[in-house]
Design an enzyme around this catalytic site. Structure first.
Site, PDB file in Angstrom:
ATOM      1  N   ARG A   1      29.081 -62.743  22.416  1.00 42.60           N
ATOM      2  CA  ARG A   1      30.058 -63.179  21.423  1.00 42.60           C
ATOM      3  C   ARG A   1      29.533 -62.715  20.070  1.00 42.60           C
ATOM      4  O   ARG A   1      28.559 -63.256  19.546  1.00 42.60           O
ATOM      5  CB  ARG A   1      30.197 -64.711  21.477  1.00 42.60           C
ATOM      6  CG  ARG A   1      31.219 -65.313  20.515  1.00 42.60           C
ATOM      7  CD  ARG A   1      31.228 -66.829  20.714  1.00 42.60           C
ATOM      8  NE  ARG A   1      32.074 -67.520  19.773  1.00 42.60           N
ATOM      9  CZ  ARG A   1      33.331 -67.884  20.010  1.00 42.60           C
ATOM     10  NH1 ARG A   1      33.890 -67.586  21.172  1.00 42.60           N
ATOM     11  NH2 ARG A   1      34.031 -68.547  19.111  1.00 42.60           N
TER      12      ARG A   1
ATOM     13  N   HIS B 162      39.600 -60.637  22.349  1.00 42.02           N
ATOM     14  CA  HIS B 162      39.083 -61.830  23.030  1.00 42.02           C
ATOM     15  C   HIS B 162      39.583 -61.789  24.481  1.00 42.02           C
ATOM     16  O   HIS B 162      40.370 -62.632  24.910  1.00 42.02           O
ATOM     17  CB  HIS B 162      39.571 -63.091  22.322  1.00 42.02           C
ATOM     18  CG  HIS B 162      38.770 -64.311  22.631  1.00 42.02           C
ATOM     19  ND1 HIS B 162      37.779 -64.344  23.580  1.00 42.02           N
ATOM     20  CD2 HIS B 162      38.830 -65.580  22.121  1.00 42.02           C
ATOM     21  CE1 HIS B 162      37.246 -65.550  23.631  1.00 42.02           C
ATOM     22  NE2 HIS B 162      37.871 -66.321  22.772  1.00 42.02           N
TER      23      HIS B 162
ATOM     24  N   GLN C 127      39.465 -64.821  27.014  1.00 37.30           N
ATOM     25  CA  GLN C 127      40.448 -65.864  26.724  1.00 37.30           C
ATOM     26  C   GLN C 127      41.803 -65.511  27.315  1.00 37.30           C
ATOM     27  O   GLN C 127      42.501 -66.374  27.857  1.00 37.30           O
ATOM     28  CB  GLN C 127      40.564 -66.059  25.211  1.00 37.30           C
ATOM     29  CG  GLN C 127      41.564 -67.142  24.813  1.00 37.30           C
ATOM     30  CD  GLN C 127      41.129 -68.530  25.234  1.00 37.30           C
ATOM     31  OE1 GLN C 127      40.040 -68.977  24.850  1.00 37.30           O
ATOM     32  NE2 GLN C 127      41.946 -69.223  26.013  1.00 37.30           N
TER      33      GLN C 127
ATOM     34  N   ASP D 232      47.291 -69.391  17.294  1.00 40.26           N
ATOM     35  CA  ASP D 232      45.848 -69.474  17.072  1.00 40.26           C
ATOM     36  C   ASP D 232      45.652 -69.967  15.646  1.00 40.26           C
ATOM     37  O   ASP D 232      46.593 -69.948  14.829  1.00 40.26           O
ATOM     38  CB  ASP D 232      45.218 -68.082  17.274  1.00 40.26           C
ATOM     39  CG  ASP D 232      43.694 -68.099  17.199  1.00 40.26           C
ATOM     40  OD1 ASP D 232      43.104 -69.185  17.327  1.00 40.26           O
ATOM     41  OD2 ASP D 232      43.097 -67.022  17.014  1.00 40.26           O
TER      42      ASP D 232
ATOM     43  N   CYS E 220      44.212 -71.230  22.012  1.00 37.65           N
ATOM     44  CA  CYS E 220      42.863 -70.967  22.516  1.00 37.65           C
ATOM     45  C   CYS E 220      41.834 -71.963  21.996  1.00 37.65           C
ATOM     46  O   CYS E 220      40.714 -71.999  22.510  1.00 37.65           O
ATOM     47  CB  CYS E 220      42.451 -69.536  22.185  1.00 37.65           C
ATOM     48  SG  CYS E 220      42.299 -69.192  20.421  1.00 37.65           S
TER      49      CYS E 220
ATOM     50  N   ARG F 108      38.940 -71.047  31.256  1.00 39.61           N
ATOM     51  CA  ARG F 108      37.850 -70.198  30.762  1.00 39.61           C
ATOM     52  C   ARG F 108      36.739 -70.154  31.801  1.00 39.61           C
ATOM     53  O   ARG F 108      36.142 -69.100  32.056  1.00 39.61           O
ATOM     54  CB  ARG F 108      37.318 -70.725  29.427  1.00 39.61           C
ATOM     55  CG  ARG F 108      38.222 -70.503  28.223  1.00 39.61           C
ATOM     56  CD  ARG F 108      38.401 -69.032  27.894  1.00 39.61           C
ATOM     57  NE  ARG F 108      37.135 -68.383  27.596  1.00 39.61           N
ATOM     58  CZ  ARG F 108      36.530 -68.408  26.404  1.00 39.61           C
ATOM     59  NH1 ARG F 108      37.100 -69.053  25.389  1.00 39.61           N
ATOM     60  NH2 ARG F 108      35.388 -67.786  26.201  1.00 39.61           N
TER      61      ARG F 108
END
Length: 314
Positions: free
Chosen positions: A101, A128, A131, A227, A267, A295
């Protein structure tokens, strides 16, 4: 050949389906496969703060029979200037896979060039993809299976230039969905990524639309996503961004013009009263908590799939 997952279209449509079906299977049986029995170590690297990524990769690697070797930038030599290439060469001789990450997409790409083991993008500024695998798996679960994804309309509204918008475009198009992004013109997604998504959509029977109008994006949508308006690294623009995005909030009006029974995704972390209202995220059409759970299952599926292609036992 070692395979990596650095952006959503690193999988073909058929491969994405395999991973999603495996994710659904992992939800039914969390110990279905244990490719890292030994335990083999999997490095999980963090240059950015995390809750869901840290928990899901750590728990997931353990449930796959492995040892999650979790490193923060400040506790590794990368935080003191060691090159990505040198770090990759060291890690690749001691771990079975790497999830990272970080910030620039170029960093995970360089890691993949030198590691010699599967490298997973656990989030960058551009994408991402883990996700989106979780999101697609959650929608598939809620709708009875992966076959249900093709032909659905997914509407994402808010910051169209962020990593979630980019991954929805690529991952959704790969799944055969009609992907719409509603955002202010100054926050449109990358033109190159839109073109890639349109190419994928044309192959898969889907479509891609980018618009400045919340209602145009939302009307008749089967899946609604948003988001935070202020991604990590954009905190200095918080006031300016809020003003730009006010009309892109997901709220009761959004649900009224979307398809009946449309599912809602976020998310997380969510800021109720900003990008989404409390009555929507906590309401009956929200599958946000199922999405968060996936996830774990989706990343386990991905790691299992990558391990098999790296010649490990899956």
């Amino acid at each position: 050949m070692v395979r990596h997952f650095l952006r959503d279209d690193d999988l073909t449509a058929a491969e994405q389906r395999e991973v999603l079906e495996l994710a659904l299977a992992f939800r039914k049986n969390r110990y279905l496969h244990r490719p890292f029995d030994g335990p083999q170590a999997v490095a999980v690297l963090f240059d950015k703060p995390s809750t869901r990524t840290r928990v899901s990769f750590s728990a997931g690697v353990a449930e796959l029979g492995g040892y999650p070797l979790v490193l923060d930038a400040g506790s590794s030599q990368m935080g003191r200037g060691e090159s990505v290439a040198d770090t990759a060469r060291v890690l690749g001789r001691q771990v079975s896979a790497i999830a990272w990450r970080t910030f620039g997409q170029d960093r995970v790409e360089e890691m993949a060039r030198h590691a010699g083991v599967p490298v997973v993008n656990a989030l960058t500024d551009d994408f991402h993809p883990c996700q989106i695998l979780a999101d697609l798996a959650a929608v598939a679960d809620a709708r009875g299976g992966v076959d249900a994804l093709a032909g659905l309309t997914l509407a994402y509204v808010g910051d169209g230039a962020n990593n979630m918008a980019h991954s929805y475009l690529l991952g959704g198009a790969l799944a055969g969905m009609h992907v719409r992004v509603g955002a202010p013109e100054d926050y449109f997604p990358s033109e190159a990524i839109v073109l890639d998504a349109k190419r994928l959509a044309a192959q898969r029977g889907g479509s891609v639309t980018v618009t400045t109008d919340h209602d145009d994006a939302m009307r008749g949508a089967d899946v609604i996503a948003t988001d935070t308006w202020v991604s990590m690294g954009d905190e200095a623009e918080s006031g300016e961004r809020t003003g730009h995005f006010d009309s892109y909030q997901v709220n009761a009006h959004s649900l009224e013009i979307a398809a009946a029974g449309a599912q809602v995704l976020h998310c997380l972390p969510a800021y109720r009263g900003k990008e989404i209202t409390a009555d929507v995220i906590d309401g009956p059409q929200s599958i946000v908590w199922l999405e968060a759970e996936y996830r774990l299952h989706a990343q386990k599926a991905l790691l299992t799939w990558l391990a098999a292609r790296a010649g490990q036992d899956a």
